[in-house]
Enzyme design. Structure first.
Site, mmCIF file in Angstrom:
data_model
loop_
_atom_site.group_PDB
_atom_site.id
_atom_site.type_symbol
_atom_site.label_atom_id
_atom_site.label_comp_id
_atom_site.label_asym_id
_atom_site.label_seq_id
_atom_site.Cartn_x
_atom_site.Cartn_y
_atom_site.Cartn_z
ATOM 1 N N HIS A 181 -17.490 -12.642 14.672
ATOM 2 C CA HIS A 181 -18.317 -14.010 13.909
ATOM 3 C C HIS A 181 -18.463 -14.817 14.699
ATOM 4 O O HIS A 181 -18.294 -15.254 15.873
ATOM 5 C CB HIS A 181 -17.186 -14.793 12.856
ATOM 6 N N HIS A 206 -8.846 -22.256 19.476
ATOM 7 C CA HIS A 206 -8.699 -23.022 18.456
ATOM 8 C C HIS A 206 -8.122 -24.573 19.190
ATOM 9 O O HIS A 206 -8.031 -25.323 18.721
ATOM 10 C CB HIS A 206 -7.784 -22.884 17.362
ATOM 11 N N ASP A 260 -13.423 -16.870 21.103
ATOM 12 C CA ASP A 260 -13.250 -16.909 19.739
ATOM 13 C C ASP A 260 -14.417 -17.446 18.873
ATOM 14 O O ASP A 260 -14.457 -18.484 18.760
ATOM 15 C CB ASP A 260 -11.849 -17.617 19.228
ATOM 16 N N GLU A 287 -15.818 -17.557 9.092
ATOM 17 C CA GLU A 287 -14.308 -16.984 9.344
ATOM 18 C C GLU A 287 -13.296 -17.922 9.471
ATOM 19 O O GLU A 287 -12.427 -18.099 9.096
ATOM 20 C CB GLU A 287 -14.482 -15.919 10.558
ATOM 21 N N GLU A 288 -13.841 -18.977 10.354
ATOM 22 C CA GLU A 288 -12.927 -20.077 10.707
ATOM 23 C C GLU A 288 -12.726 -21.106 9.414
ATOM 24 O O GLU A 288 -11.741 -21.866 9.503
ATOM 25 C CB GLU A 288 -13.422 -21.049 11.919
ATOM 26 N N ASP A 328 -19.420 -18.378 13.697
ATOM 27 C CA ASP A 328 -19.020 -19.728 13.662
ATOM 28 C C ASP A 328 -17.809 -19.994 14.406
ATOM 29 O O ASP A 328 -17.097 -19.106 14.933
ATOM 30 C CB ASP A 328 -18.608 -20.011 12.214
#
Length: 473
Positions: A110, A443, A143, A178-179, A112
């Site tokens: 992903h 994150h 990520d 996705e996030e 995003d």
């Protein structure tokens, strides 16, 4: 499909593999440069952020896919968000047809990213990729923009070495939300089912045992996230005039929430289950190092540390709305709202876990407090069937790409959309891999990618794709 022979029986000394590994290695500077350009694009799917950045990000990924020269078709697509009149965020779908009876593989990542959070907690700007001490720092560096570039770099090496001999079917799906909960994911799969159909699916959005040891994720916990509002009064009242006789919402909420855990911190919710499965050796010292546990703080729960993270449920209060410290007054609070995020043991449905949590909170709400539940977001966990031919190919590729035998991992986090993949493509073997190591801090502030781990991940995927190309179905 017919299960192929073990790859070691097909090409025990494939003369092209040294050239493939060399191509993957020499292509790393370009891959890292491209990764840096992606990191500079602050593409976040939350409505509060500039949505044109996600369009920029999708366009950049589509250009990378096109420039490989491998794909027959590259498109930027959006799917409807079911139950709304909205479209999801832009995703990239690149496809090439399989030839001469070869398998078809779907590569997922992903583009995003999570919001950066407090910029002051970053040692360098979150959207300015910075390399130091063998790591690239920046939001999305691990990520999951590194997942995108692992796919691209492996495909580049494969195309360079295999050339006209490349018959493997490849679909690459790079999601854009996705996030933010993959709200249009299931619809995207349905809309593009034929283009996405594959014999094996690589989900490059997980991690590894450490920076030098690869991991194949074979179990994921599910998730149950929801909001609960607690009300005890129809208006705020003076804490001196009525305190001691009237239950305020904050005291009521604290008492209710405390019943979610046993004294050792383990989950005390009847109906939330555990999975019984062995775990590798992992000590408290490693936990302290990887999690940043303060010296005077002790771990919670019982059983092996990894069983607590991989195979047992957890409950976390991740947000609360109440009077802020700066606005505090001598007032009985009429209501408080909390967001609860629960991780669900593999093998239990998220629906059942949420039902157990709601029933528990209703049963333990003190003083007759009024509870309102909303914003329920559920995702099932995942257990891999490790007997498949693609799992064997992947383990061998990891061993040869990293030079170290892989470890089967459970992961405490959740990738809820995998259940959508299983539902839509039940015959496909799902391979959850990744480029992160335990210090990537996905994150969190100062997210980073370990460059050697990335190098090994690219080599692994190049080997996997090449060996799949030598497999007939």
């Amino acid at each position: 499909m017919t299960s192929p022979a073990h790859p070691g029986d097909q090409n025990p000394s494939d003369s092209r593999e040294p050239a493939l590994l060399e191509a993957a290695s020499t292509g790393l500077p370009a891959a890292l440069s491209d990764l840096g350009r992606l990191v500079r694009i602050p593409g976040m799917a939350w409505p509060a952020f500039d949505q044109t950045q996600l369009e920029r990000s999708a366009e950049a990924v589509a250009a990378l896919a096109t420039d490989t020269g491998v794909f027959d078709d590259v498109r930027i697509l959006r799917a409807d968000i079911p139950g709304t009149d909205e479209k999801g965020q832009p995703a990239v779908l690149a496809t090439r047809a399989a030839r001469n009876g070869k398998p078809r593989i779907l590569l997922y990542a992903h583009h995003d990213v999570q919001p950066p959070g407090d910029d002051e907690l970053w040692e360098t700007p979150p959207f300015e990729p910075t390399v130091r001490d063998g790591r690239m720092y920046g939001r999305g560096a691990a990520d999951d923009k590194a997942g995108i570039m692992a796919h691209i770099a492996a495909i580049r090496a494969l195309a360079e070495v295999r050339g006209d001999d490349l018959d493997l079917g490849i679909a690459m799906f790079i999601e854009g939300e996705e996030e933010y909960g993959s709200r249009s994911f299931a619809q995207f799969l349905s809309d593009n089912k034929d283009a996405l159909r594959a014999d094996a699916i690589v989900v490059a959005d997980s991690g590894n045992w450490d920076s030098v040891t690869p991991g194949l994720t074979v179990s994921l916990r599910g998730n149950a996230r929801f909001t609960v509002r607690v009300r005890t009064l129809d208006h705020a009242s003076h804490s001196g005039m009525f305190g001691g006789a009237v239950p305020d919402a904050m005291m009521t909420t604290v008492k209710m929430l405390s019943t979610l855990w046993n004294d050792d911190g383990s989950v005390a919710v009847e109906g939330m289950t555990e999975r019984d499965a062995p775990t590798p050796e992992y000590g408290e010292e490693t936990l302290r190092d990887e999690a940043g546990l303060l010296p005077g703080t002790t771990p919670i729960g019982g059983g092996t540390i990894l069983s607590r993270i991989w195979n047992k449920p957890s409950v976390t209060v991740i947000g609360i709305d109440a009077t802020s410290v700066s606005a505090a007054s001598n007032t009985l609070l009429p209501e408080a709202t909390v967001v609860i995020s629960a991780r669900v043991a593999p093998g239990q449905s998220a629906d059942d876990a949420y039902a157990a949590l709601e029933a528990h909170l209703r049963a333990h709400a003190p003083f007759g407090a009024e509870l309102t539940f909303s914003d329920v977001d559920l995702g099932d966990g995942f257990l891999v069937d490790t007997s498949g031919w693609a799992v064997s190919l992947t383990r061998d590729a990891m061993r040869d790409g990293y030079g170290v035998a892989p470890i089967d991992l459970g992961v405490g986090g959740s990738i809820p959309f995998i259940s959508d993949l299983v539902r839509e493509f039940p015959a496909a073997q799902i391979l959850v891999t990744g480029v992160e190591d335990p210090h990537s801090r996905a994150h969190s502030p100062n997210e980073s990618l370990h460059l050697d781990t990335f190098r090994h991940a690219v080599a692994t995927e190049a080997l996997l794709l090449s060996r799949m190309n030598d497999t007939s179905i």
